[in-house]
Write a protein that holds these residues in place. Structure first.
Motif, PDB file in Angstrom:
ATOM      1  N   GLU A  12     -32.755  26.296 -10.831  1.00  0.00           N
ATOM      2  CA  GLU A  12     -33.789  25.939 -11.801  1.00  0.00           C
ATOM      3  C   GLU A  12     -34.235  24.502 -11.580  1.00  0.00           C
ATOM      4  O   GLU A  12     -35.392  24.163 -11.711  1.00  0.00           O
ATOM      5  CB  GLU A  12     -33.247  26.107 -13.219  1.00  0.00           C
ATOM      6  CG  GLU A  12     -32.895  27.532 -13.548  1.00  0.00           C
ATOM      7  CD  GLU A  12     -32.120  27.654 -14.832  1.00  0.00           C
ATOM      8  OE1 GLU A  12     -32.269  28.692 -15.494  1.00  0.00           O
ATOM      9  OE2 GLU A  12     -31.380  26.736 -15.180  1.00  0.00           O
ATOM     10  N   THR A  13     -33.290  23.636 -11.208  1.00  0.00           N
ATOM     11  CA  THR A  13     -33.621  22.266 -10.848  1.00  0.00           C
ATOM     12  C   THR A  13     -34.268  22.258  -9.479  1.00  0.00           C
ATOM     13  O   THR A  13     -33.799  22.884  -8.554  1.00  0.00           O
ATOM     14  CB  THR A  13     -32.345  21.405 -10.804  1.00  0.00           C
ATOM     15  OG1 THR A  13     -31.739  21.426 -12.082  1.00  0.00           O
ATOM     16  CG2 THR A  13     -32.652  19.987 -10.399  1.00  0.00           C
ATOM     17  N   GLY A  14     -35.353  21.531  -9.347  1.00  0.00           N
ATOM     18  CA  GLY A  14     -35.995  21.398  -8.060  1.00  0.00           C
ATOM     19  C   GLY A  14     -36.768  22.618  -7.622  1.00  0.00           C
ATOM     20  O   GLY A  14     -37.014  22.808  -6.442  1.00  0.00           O
ATOM     21  N   SER A  15     -37.206  23.451  -8.562  1.00  0.00           N
ATOM     22  CA  SER A  15     -37.865  24.688  -8.177  1.00  0.00           C
ATOM     23  C   SER A  15     -39.226  24.449  -7.534  1.00  0.00           C
ATOM     24  O   SER A  15     -39.758  25.339  -6.880  1.00  0.00           O
ATOM     25  CB  SER A  15     -38.039  25.583  -9.419  1.00  0.00           C
ATOM     26  OG  SER A  15     -38.786  24.903 -10.416  1.00  0.00           O
ATOM     27  N   PHE A  54     -18.220  25.248 -22.630  1.00  0.00           N
ATOM     28  CA  PHE A  54     -18.736  23.954 -23.072  1.00  0.00           C
ATOM     29  C   PHE A  54     -19.344  24.018 -24.476  1.00  0.00           C
ATOM     30  O   PHE A  54     -19.507  22.998 -25.130  1.00  0.00           O
ATOM     31  CB  PHE A  54     -19.791  23.437 -22.089  1.00  0.00           C
ATOM     32  CG  PHE A  54     -19.226  22.805 -20.857  1.00  0.00           C
ATOM     33  CD1 PHE A  54     -18.850  21.464 -20.857  1.00  0.00           C
ATOM     34  CD2 PHE A  54     -19.055  23.530 -19.690  1.00  0.00           C
ATOM     35  CE1 PHE A  54     -18.329  20.871 -19.726  1.00  0.00           C
ATOM     36  CE2 PHE A  54     -18.535  22.947 -18.555  1.00  0.00           C
ATOM     37  CZ  PHE A  54     -18.166  21.617 -18.562  1.00  0.00           C
ATOM     38  N   GLY A  55     -19.681  25.223 -24.926  1.00  0.00           N
ATOM     39  CA  GLY A  55     -20.382  25.343 -26.200  1.00  0.00           C
ATOM     40  C   GLY A  55     -21.843  24.987 -26.084  1.00  0.00           C
ATOM     41  O   GLY A  55     -22.569  24.897 -27.084  1.00  0.00           O
ATOM     42  N   GLN A  56     -22.310  24.777 -24.875  1.00  0.00           N
ATOM     43  CA  GLN A  56     -23.699  24.419 -24.569  1.00  0.00           C
ATOM     44  C   GLN A  56     -23.852  24.493 -23.056  1.00  0.00           C
ATOM     45  O   GLN A  56     -22.910  24.867 -22.358  1.00  0.00           O
ATOM     46  CB  GLN A  56     -23.988  22.991 -25.044  1.00  0.00           C
ATOM     47  CG  GLN A  56     -23.064  21.953 -24.434  1.00  0.00           C
ATOM     48  CD  GLN A  56     -23.217  20.584 -25.038  1.00  0.00           C
ATOM     49  OE1 GLN A  56     -24.059  20.373 -25.907  1.00  0.00           O
ATOM     50  NE2 GLN A  56     -22.408  19.633 -24.603  1.00  0.00           N
ATOM     51  N   SER A  57     -25.012  24.134 -22.534  1.00  0.00           N
ATOM     52  CA  SER A  57     -25.163  24.109 -21.080  1.00  0.00           C
ATOM     53  C   SER A  57     -24.228  23.055 -20.490  1.00  0.00           C
ATOM     54  O   SER A  57     -24.066  21.976 -21.066  1.00  0.00           O
ATOM     55  CB  SER A  57     -26.613  23.780 -20.702  1.00  0.00           C
ATOM     56  OG  SER A  57     -27.472  24.826 -21.098  1.00  0.00           O
ATOM     57  N   PRO A  58     -23.600  23.336 -19.379  1.00  0.00           N
ATOM     58  CA  PRO A  58     -22.713  22.342 -18.766  1.00  0.00           C
ATOM     59  C   PRO A  58     -23.469  21.070 -18.406  1.00  0.00           C
ATOM     60  O   PRO A  58     -24.685  21.103 -18.188  1.00  0.00           O
ATOM     61  CB  PRO A  58     -22.205  23.047 -17.509  1.00  0.00           C
ATOM     62  CG  PRO A  58     -22.400  24.504 -17.763  1.00  0.00           C
ATOM     63  CD  PRO A  58     -23.620  24.598 -18.628  1.00  0.00           C
ATOM     64  N   PRO A  59     -22.789  19.932 -18.359  1.00  0.00           N
ATOM     65  CA  PRO A  59     -23.442  18.689 -17.934  1.00  0.00           C
ATOM     66  C   PRO A  59     -24.052  18.843 -16.543  1.00  0.00           C
ATOM     67  O   PRO A  59     -23.557  19.637 -15.725  1.00  0.00           O
ATOM     68  CB  PRO A  59     -22.300  17.670 -17.931  1.00  0.00           C
ATOM     69  CG  PRO A  59     -21.269  18.245 -18.827  1.00  0.00           C
ATOM     70  CD  PRO A  59     -21.376  19.736 -18.686  1.00  0.00           C
ATOM     71  N   PRO A  60     -25.118  18.099 -16.235  1.00  0.00           N
ATOM     72  CA  PRO A  60     -25.778  18.234 -14.931  1.00  0.00           C
ATOM     73  C   PRO A  60     -24.848  18.050 -13.735  1.00  0.00           C
ATOM     74  O   PRO A  60     -24.989  18.752 -12.732  1.00  0.00           O
ATOM     75  CB  PRO A  60     -26.846  17.136 -14.970  1.00  0.00           C
ATOM     76  CG  PRO A  60     -27.159  16.971 -16.417  1.00  0.00           C
ATOM     77  CD  PRO A  60     -25.861  17.184 -17.134  1.00  0.00           C
ATOM     78  N   ASP A 145     -28.104  12.782 -18.934  1.00  0.00           N
ATOM     79  CA  ASP A 145     -27.068  12.458 -19.904  1.00  0.00           C
ATOM     80  C   ASP A 145     -25.965  13.511 -19.831  1.00  0.00           C
ATOM     81  O   ASP A 145     -26.199  14.685 -20.087  1.00  0.00           O
ATOM     82  CB  ASP A 145     -27.665  12.420 -21.313  1.00  0.00           C
ATOM     83  CG  ASP A 145     -26.617  12.094 -22.376  1.00  0.00           C
ATOM     84  OD1 ASP A 145     -25.541  11.599 -21.997  1.00  0.00           O
ATOM     85  OD2 ASP A 145     -26.898  12.328 -23.564  1.00  0.00           O
ATOM     86  N   GLU A 146     -24.762  13.075 -19.474  1.00  0.00           N
ATOM     87  CA  GLU A 146     -23.661  14.009 -19.299  1.00  0.00           C
ATOM     88  C   GLU A 146     -23.139  14.544 -20.620  1.00  0.00           C
ATOM     89  O   GLU A 146     -22.619  15.637 -20.711  1.00  0.00           O
ATOM     90  CB  GLU A 146     -22.509  13.334 -18.537  1.00  0.00           C
ATOM     91  CG  GLU A 146     -22.860  12.944 -17.119  1.00  0.00           C
ATOM     92  CD  GLU A 146     -23.067  14.145 -16.227  1.00  0.00           C
ATOM     93  OE1 GLU A 146     -22.521  15.202 -16.534  1.00  0.00           O
ATOM     94  OE2 GLU A 146     -23.772  14.026 -15.223  1.00  0.00           O
ATOM     95  N   GLY A 147     -23.222  13.772 -21.665  1.00  0.00           N
ATOM     96  CA  GLY A 147     -22.726  14.227 -22.962  1.00  0.00           C
ATOM     97  C   GLY A 147     -21.221  14.290 -22.984  1.00  0.00           C
ATOM     98  O   GLY A 147     -20.522  14.085 -21.989  1.00  0.00           O
ATOM     99  N   ALA A 148     -20.670  14.586 -24.116  1.00  0.00           N
ATOM    100  CA  ALA A 148     -19.226  14.602 -24.294  1.00  0.00           C
ATOM    101  C   ALA A 148     -18.616  15.950 -23.939  1.00  0.00           C
ATOM    102  O   ALA A 148     -17.422  16.069 -23.746  1.00  0.00           O
ATOM    103  CB  ALA A 148     -18.871  14.261 -25.744  1.00  0.00           C
TER     104      ALA A 148
END
Length: 480
Positions: A12-15, A54-60, A145-148
Motif C-alpha cells: 500500500e505504501t509506495g503504490s 497491536f490493537g491497531q495497525s502496526p507501526p510503520p 509516528d511509531e506510537g506506543a
C-alpha cells in the motif's frame, strides 16, 4: 534467469512508485485484499493477526520490516539458481545469484544506513549476492509516528516470543523454555508445505498461547531452496515481540545445523539460524527499535539433536513432528495414527535420524517414519566414496545428497574423534571455543553410535564406513 535480477517491492505504501528501475515487481498485501498485480508477483499475509495484537495497525517500522522480509522471500523463490556444473566439487553444489531489492519506506533515514548490514546478512544465509536500496515512499497519508503500540488483553501473560514450526527442535524448545521458567508466546509462520496442519497437532501443548500467521505465494515459484525463509520468520517474531512489549525472541535449533561446521558452505540445506546471521539481525533490530532491546537467541546453540530430543518428555509427541523442509509428495503421507513422514534423504533428515537414534526414547528403525531409510535398506556395497553420483546435486533430497552428507559428517566426526583440540583448530578455528568443541565431541559420538545401531541389521553400512575412513579391523568399534 541469468545476470542480476532487480525487484521492486510494493505494498500500500509506495503504490505510485515508478517501476522503471526494476525488472520485476513483488506486491505484498493482506490476505483479505483482492489485489490486481498487473504482471507483478503477489505474496499475501494475514496482516490482521498483527493488527489484532497491536490493537491497531502496526507501526510503520514493523510493517516495513515484515513486508521487506516477505518481498525478499518472494524474490528468493522467483530466481532459479541451478547447479554449478562442477562435477568434481562435492561442496559447491549451487550457483550464487545476483538479486537487487528496491523498497520504498516512509522513514528512509532510518533504513538507508542499514543497507550494508542487510546486504551482508541476507547474502550470508542465501549464499547469494543480495543488494538492498531504500528510497522515499510516495504516500501522503502514512505517518512515521511509531506510537506506543499495545497488545490484545485476551492474550496470556508472556515474557518472550518463541518460534514454533512443528519440528523436533521447536518442540524441544517448548519444553526447554518451560523448564527454564520462561513463558513465551509462540509464533508459527504457515507458508504452505502443510505447516499449519503440523502445528495443529500440538494445540494441546499451548493452551491458546500460540498464533499462526499465514503466508500465501500467488505466483509460480522457480526455486525450492528457500534459504531466506528465516528472515521472514524472524521479522514476524520481532513484530509480535514489539506488540507484546517483550524483547527476547527464542529460535530453537540444534547447534550442529545452526553452526554448520560439519558441512561446507555450498550444501543444499539451511544455515538460517547461524550465529553470524543472528548477530547481524540483532544489530539491525537495535537500529530499527532503538528504544527497545529486541534480541534473537538460540537456546540450543550448544545442543546436539539427540540432546534436543531428550528435552521432549512425551515420546508420542515426537512422532507428530516433521523435520524435513521439502517433503514434496510426502506432504499428505501419514501412518495409520496420523504421524507425518520425513523423506529420509536430505541433510535435516540425516541429523534427525541421528538425534532420534541417540535419544533416551528408545526409538526403533520402524518408528523413524521415513519414506526412505537408506541406513537400513540401502546396499552400500554398490557404491564407494569415489563413485557416488553427483548428477542431481541441485535437489535438496536425493540418494546422492544423503550419501555425500553422510560422508561429510563421517569425515568430520572421525577428525573430532581422532584429533586433539589443538589439531582441529587449524582447520576449524571456532573449535577453540570449549562449548563448540564439546558440541561436536558429543555429535561425533552420536554419529558413530548411529552407524553401530543400523549396521547390526545392515552389515554393508559397516563395511562402507570402514572402507571410506580407511579403518583397521574393529577400529570402528572404538569410535562410539
Amino acid at each position: 534467469m541469468k545476470g542480476t535480477k532487480r525487484f521492486l517491492i510494493k505494498s500500500e505504501t509506495g503504490s505510485n512508485l515508478s517501476e522503471a528501475d526494476s525488472d520485476y515487481t513483488i506486491v505484498v498485501d493482506d490476505y483479505r485484499t483482492k489485489t490486481e498485480t498487473e504482471g507483478g508477483r503477489l505474496i499475501k499475509y494475514k496482516k490482521r493477526v498483527l493488527s489484532d495484537l497491536f490493537g491497531q495497525s502496526p507501526p510503520p517500522t514493523v510493517t516495513a520490516l515484515v513486508e521487506l522480509a516477505l518481498g525478499t522471500y518472494a524474490a528468493d523463490r522467483l530466481v532459479k539458481r541451478g547447479p554449478t556444473g562442477a562435477k568434481d566439487d562435492g561442496e559447491e553444489m549451487l550457483k550464487s545469484r545476483q538479486i537487487q531489492i528496491l523498497y520504498p519506506v516512509v522513514d528512509v533515514e532510518k533504513w538507508q544506513p542499514l543497507e550494508s548490514e542487510l546486504n551482508h546478512a541476507v547474502s550470508f544465509i542465501s549464499r547469494d549476492n543480495f543488494q538492498y536500496r531504500f528510497i522515499d515512499a510516495i504516500d501522503e497519508n502514512q505517518s512515521i509516528d511509531e506510537g506506543a503500540g499495545g497488545h490484545c488483553g485476551q492474550l496470556p501473560e508472556t515474557d518472550s516470543v518463541a518460534l514454533f514450526s512443528g519440528g523436533l527442535d521447536s518442540l524441544g524448545g517448548r519444553f526447554y523454555l518451560a523448564d527454564e521458567g520462561r513463558n513465551p508466546h509462540f509464533v508459527s509462520v504457515d507458508h504452505g508445505r502443510n505447516v499449519g496442519h503440523l502445528v495443529r497437532n500440538f494445540d494441546h501443548l499451548f493452551d491458546g498461547n500460540l498464533i499462526s500467521i499465514g503466508v500465501d505465494e500467488e505466483f509460480s515459484a522457480y526455486e525450492n531452496t528457500q534459504f531466506t525463509r528465516s528472515f521472514m520468520y524472524f521479522a514476524f517474531a520481532a513484530a509480535v515481540a514489539v506488540a507484546l512489549d517483550v524483547d527476547d525472541i527464542f529460535v530453537p535449533e540444534n547447534g550442529v545445523l545452526s553452526r554448520f561446521s560439519s558441512l561446507g558452505s555450498g550444501w543444499t540445506t539451511t544455515r538460517t539460524v547461524h550465529p553470524l546471521f543472528v548477530k547481524s539481525l540483532n544489530r539491525i533490530f537495535d537500529e530499527l527499535f532503538p528504544d527497545r532491546k529486541v534480541q534473537i537467541s538460540n537456546p540450543f546453540i550448544d545442543y546436539t539433536k539427540g540432546e534436543v530430543v531428550n528435552c521432549i518428555p512425551n515420546k508420542e509427541d515426537i512422532f507428530f513432528t516433521r523435520t524435513c523442509p521439502h517433503p514434496r509428495e510426502l506432504s499428505q503421507k501419514k501412518d495409520a495414527a496420523g504421524h507425518p513422514y520425513n523423506c529420509g534423504e536430505c541433510i535435516p533428515c540425516l541429523i534427525r535420524i541421528i538425534g532420534l537414534v541417540n535419544s533416551e526414547h528408545n526409538i526403533q528403525p520402524d518408528g523413524l517414519l521415513l519414506d526412505k531409510n537408506y541406513f537400513l535398506d540401502f546396499d552400500f556395497s554398490t557404491v564407494s566414496a569415489e563413485t557416488i553420483a553427483q548428477s542431481d546435486q541441485s535437489r535438496q533430497s536425493s540418494l546422492s545428497v544423503f550419501l555425500l552428507g553422510l560422508n561429510a559428517h563421517l569425515s568430520f566426526a572421525y577428525r573430532v574423534q581422532t584429533s586433539t583440540q589443538k589439531e582441529l583448530v587449524s582447520s576449524n578455528p571456532e573449535l577453540l571455543d570449549s562449548d563448540i568443541y564439546g558440541l561436536y565431541e558429543g555429535f561425533s559420538k552420536e554419529m558413530f553410535r548411529t552407524v553401530e545401531f543400523f549396521a547390526a541389521e545392515n552389515p554393508t553400512l559397516e563395511d562402507y564406513v570402514t572402507e571410506f575412513l580407511s579403518l583397521e579391523d574393529e577400529e570402528l568399534d572404538c569410535l562410539n
